[in-house]
Design a protein around this motif. Structure first.
Motif, PDB file in Angstrom:
ATOM      1  N   UNK A 203       1.131  -1.137   0.012  1.00  0.00           N
ATOM      2  CA  UNK A 203       0.010  -0.056  -0.171  1.00  0.00           C
ATOM      3  C   UNK A 203       0.720   1.156   0.160  1.00  0.00           C
ATOM      4  N   UNK A 204       0.308   2.360   0.661  1.00  0.00           N
ATOM      5  CA  UNK A 204       0.714   3.475   0.732  1.00  0.00           C
ATOM      6  C   UNK A 204       1.786   3.654   1.863  1.00  0.00           C
ATOM      7  N   UNK A 205       2.987   4.156   1.429  1.00  0.00           N
ATOM      8  CA  UNK A 205       3.841   4.581   2.704  1.00  0.00           C
ATOM      9  C   UNK A 205       5.052   5.649   2.092  1.00  0.00           C
ATOM     10  N   UNK A 206       5.133   6.548   2.944  1.00  0.00           N
ATOM     11  CA  UNK A 206       5.897   7.647   2.604  1.00  0.00           C
ATOM     12  C   UNK A 206       7.351   7.032   2.215  1.00  0.00           C
ATOM     13  N   UNK A 207       7.715   7.179   1.115  1.00  0.00           N
ATOM     14  CA  UNK A 207       9.158   6.999   0.596  1.00  0.00           C
ATOM     15  C   UNK A 207      10.167   7.727   1.074  1.00  0.00           C
ATOM     16  N   UNK A 208      11.416   7.480   1.327  1.00  0.00           N
ATOM     17  CA  UNK A 208      12.639   8.037   1.917  1.00  0.00           C
ATOM     18  C   UNK A 208      12.734   9.492   1.424  1.00  0.00           C
ATOM     19  N   UNK A 209      12.514   9.912   0.093  1.00  0.00           N
ATOM     20  CA  UNK A 209      12.476  11.251  -0.456  1.00  0.00           C
ATOM     21  C   UNK A 209      11.269  11.529  -1.183  1.00  0.00           C
TER      22      UNK A 209
ATOM     23  N   UNK B 192      12.546   1.758  -1.914  1.00  0.00           N
ATOM     24  CA  UNK B 192      12.404   3.086  -1.448  1.00  0.00           C
ATOM     25  C   UNK B 192      11.471   3.158  -0.073  1.00  0.00           C
ATOM     26  N   UNK B 193      10.589   2.037   0.159  1.00  0.00           N
ATOM     27  CA  UNK B 193       9.606   2.080   1.255  1.00  0.00           C
ATOM     28  C   UNK B 193      10.505   1.392   2.485  1.00  0.00           C
ATOM     29  N   UNK B 194      10.342   1.923   3.563  1.00  0.00           N
ATOM     30  CA  UNK B 194      11.095   1.324   4.607  1.00  0.00           C
ATOM     31  C   UNK B 194      10.731   0.123   5.187  1.00  0.00           C
ATOM     32  N   UNK B 195       9.210   0.118   5.195  1.00  0.00           N
ATOM     33  CA  UNK B 195       8.479  -1.105   5.450  1.00  0.00           C
ATOM     34  C   UNK B 195       8.732  -2.361   4.519  1.00  0.00           C
TER      35      UNK B 195
ATOM     36  N   UNK C   5       7.441  -3.144  -8.821  1.00  0.00           N
ATOM     37  CA  UNK C   5       8.014  -4.343  -9.371  1.00  0.00           C
ATOM     38  C   UNK C   5       9.149  -4.921  -8.664  1.00  0.00           C
ATOM     39  N   UNK C   6       9.880  -4.023  -7.838  1.00  0.00           N
ATOM     40  CA  UNK C   6      10.950  -4.456  -7.256  1.00  0.00           C
ATOM     41  C   UNK C   6      10.590  -5.492  -6.092  1.00  0.00           C
ATOM     42  N   UNK C   7       9.638  -5.196  -5.506  1.00  0.00           N
ATOM     43  CA  UNK C   7       9.330  -6.099  -4.184  1.00  0.00           C
ATOM     44  C   UNK C   7       9.134  -7.489  -4.744  1.00  0.00           C
TER      45      UNK C   7
END
Length: 385
Positions: A36-42, A278-281, A244-246
């Motif tokens: 889902x939605x999570x704030x990316x590092x930048x 990019x997503x921490x989670x 697509x990375x995950x």
């Protein structure tokens, strides 16, 4: 003067810890948002680029298969995180801070190549020829080293100096051009097939291809292809396919750590592939999955920093840069000591609920194992392989 001011404002990270913010926002709630939605590092990846000098120096040093980092050294030497790898991926995730694009006319050469208007240089091959004639030609894909920079462009210089780095404007134009995106995905499937993997759907889910046995054996022995995978993952993020990375990184970790089909890849997967996300989670979920299967477990060096392991494994997390403890399930603790007390109480309650199943574990070790199992189940549910 403006460039000097930009350099003054940006502080280069000087340690692996400064480059890696994976565990800074560790909490129970964000682990439920893998898809889902999570704030990316930048930001979404549209900003400034790495300097050509840094990129060239990095390409020369970016040796995933070096015995310095390889698994063969683990039995006799304690491994350490690579500062170069951490810094390189920090810059990528933070959109290459402190670099101004060169002042030359933006020719959109990468976009024009994908629109079949110009060939790649120096080979003079058009994208349509690659898409129609190179699929399954594993000798050509293996031994030609000039096409990969054109198929998967980045905002950093690669080893093919005829290939041009992406720019912010070109990235925006590429992402809004349907034909370019279509051909980019076809190029991605060609490389996946070369690795022994198939794309399942438009969400990026992947699985073993019919040719996986031969191709995995080759991939396990040809470690220069790990550089290509890192580049592909970065390019997916630049051109609008971050999601697509995950699935790809999870599959590679599973093959390396669980199935044992790619044992030589496990360090590159953990040191490089995971940190392109990019997503921490998402990074945390992948690392928790890896930690459960990594052998020997004491050599796993990608977990939370020691000071945060106790709190991060429960419902508490340290706010970055502060000593205040945030409780995500039982409210806010006024001090780190109070946070630890709450953590112990929560562990005791969980022991009672599980009727002895977890009674051999204590404190943070218990919660870490429970969290790892829950995170893994939720994570696998989001990626039907």
């Amino acid at each position: 003067m403006g460039n000097l001011m930009g350099i003054w404002r940006y502080k280069e990270p000087s340690t692996v810890e400064e480059c890696d913010s994976t565990w800074e926002t560790d909490s129970e709630s964000d682990e439920h948002q893998l898809g889902g939605e999570e704030e990316e590092e930048e930001d979404s990846g549209i900003s400034e680029s790495m300097s050509p000098a840094d990129a060239v120096r990095g390409a020369q040093q970016l040796d995933h298969g070096s015995p310095k980092f390889g698994d063969k050294m683990e039995s006799s030497t304690r491994m350490k995180r690579s500062f170069y790898a951490a810094k390189d991926l920090y810059k990528y995730r933070h959109s290459y801070p402190n670099y101004k694009e060169l002042h030359h006319p933006n020719e959109y050469r990468n976009l024009r190549f994908y629109l079949n208007k110009i060939p790649l240089v120096p080979d003079g091959i058009y994208i349509e020829e690659i898409l129609t004639k190179w699929r399954g030609d594993y000798e050509k894909l293996e031994h030609n080293h000039t096409y990969i920079q054109w198929l998967f462009p980045l905002r950093e210089q690669g080893l093919n100096f005829y290939a041009q780095e992406l720019t912010q404007d070109e990235i925006k134009e590429f992402q809004s051009t349907r034909e370019a995106r279509r051909r980019f995905l076809l190029a991605y499937t060609i490389m996946l097939d070369f690795f022994g993997i198939k794309l399942l759907d438009k969400n990026g889910n992947v699985a073993r291809a019919p040719n996986w046995q031969d191709r995995f054996q080759h991939l396990n022995e040809s470690q220069h292809n790990y550089l290509r995978i890192t580049r592909i993952l970065k390019s997916l993020g630049e051109l609008g396919f971050e999601s697509f990375k995950l699935p790809l990184v999870h599959l590679l970790l599973e093959e390396a750590l669980v199935e044992g089909t790619l044992p030589n890849m496990r360090h590159s997967a953990l040191e490089y592939f995971v940190y392109t996300l990019r997503q921490h989670s998402q990074r945390r979920a992948l690392l928790r999955f890896a930690q459960r299967h990594y052998q020997p477990p004491e050599n796993f060096i990608w977990g939370p920093p020691k000071k945060k392991r106790i709190l991060a494994s429960g419902s508490a997390g340290l706010k970055s840069g502060k000593n205040e403890v945030v409780e995500t399930s039982v409210g806010k603790a006024r001090s780190p000591r109070e946070g630890r007390n709450n953590l112990v109480r929560e562990a005791d309650d969980m022991d009672n609920r599980k009727s002895g199943e977890w009674k051999t574990s204590k404190g943070s070790k218990l919660l870490q194992e429970v969290r790892g199992r829950v995170d893994l189940e939720e994570y696998i549910d989001t990626i039907p392989l």
